[in-house]
Design a protein around this motif. Sequence first.
Motif, short mmCIF file in Angstrom:
data_model
loop_
_atom_site.label_atom_id
_atom_site.label_comp_id
_atom_site.label_asym_id
_atom_site.label_seq_id
_atom_site.Cartn_x
_atom_site.Cartn_y
_atom_site.Cartn_z
N THR A 120 33.98 -44.98 -3.85
CA THR A 120 35.12 -44.55 -4.67
C THR A 120 35.06 -45.12 -6.09
OG1 THR A 120 36.39 -46.36 -3.73
CG2 THR A 120 36.67 -44.19 -2.72
N GLN A 121 34.20 -46.10 -6.34
CA GLN A 121 34.08 -46.69 -7.68
C GLN A 121 33.14 -45.89 -8.58
OE1 GLN A 121 33.34 -50.87 -5.77
NE2 GLN A 121 33.82 -51.21 -7.93
N ASP A 123 31.21 -43.12 -10.79
CA ASP A 123 31.49 -41.98 -11.69
C ASP A 123 30.45 -40.89 -11.55
OD1 ASP A 123 33.82 -43.09 -13.26
OD2 ASP A 123 32.32 -44.65 -13.59
N GLN A 152 32.35 -39.53 0.64
CA GLN A 152 33.23 -40.70 0.47
C GLN A 152 33.61 -40.95 -0.99
OE1 GLN A 152 31.00 -43.95 2.14
NE2 GLN A 152 30.86 -42.99 4.14
N CYS A 153 32.98 -40.23 -1.92
CA CYS A 153 33.25 -40.44 -3.34
C CYS A 153 34.54 -39.75 -3.76
CB CYS A 153 32.07 -39.91 -4.17
SG CYS A 153 30.53 -40.81 -3.91
N GLN A 154 35.06 -40.16 -4.90
CA GLN A 154 36.29 -39.58 -5.43
C GLN A 154 36.04 -38.15 -5.92
OE1 GLN A 154 39.33 -40.71 -5.55
NE2 GLN A 154 39.05 -42.86 -5.04
N THR A 157 33.62 -36.94 -9.13
CA THR A 157 32.37 -37.68 -9.29
C THR A 157 31.24 -36.68 -9.53
OG1 THR A 157 33.17 -39.38 -7.77
CG2 THR A 157 30.80 -39.33 -8.19
#
Length: 195
Positions: A120-121, A123, A152-154, A157
């Motif tokens: 989630t961190q 970019d 699992q990424c935002q 991204t």
Amino acid sequence: MLTKAALRRTALAQRKALPAAEVARRSAQLCAGFFRQYSVAEWRWLHVFLPLAAKNEPDTWAIIHQIWAVESAPRLAAPVVQPDGISLKHYELTPATPLLSNRWGIPEPQAALGAEVQPTQLDAVLVPLLACDQRGHRVGYGGGFYDRFLAQCQPGTQFIGLSILDDEPLAEIADVLPTDVPLTACITPGGVWNF
């Protein structure tokens, strides 16, 4: 339409046939294309894969070293395959990070010595691939590691595929799964494809 298995066989054979000098030349083109397309100063974290030279993967070290040379560049994270054999964790990659080769020969940050980075961190993520289609669906090695990770990424991204082969995206991959996470772009030695 071709299946992932057929595309995987063809792409692996094409990559295997590339001499080392050609891999280096194409990797330099990928690096140049990446920095022409993206202003990395806008990102806090960029996830990179470390290349498996034995399979003629794109050499991402040129991108990594160029980012390390810029003061306002994002921090880097790299994956480590977990003991369960199906998942990844991600650790900060710095010039001082010790690397160990995993069971496939892929260099990984020594996890015990690095700071863990959550998906989630991130970019942006540089994604290894063998082929992709015009909707951004990709063919990898078939383990599903990256699809599980990218899910699992935002939202928002950037998922940026790197292909050492100079092929345009295919019209369509026949057996895309609901769990497949599409790319936002793919960089080849010949150009950048946005999806």
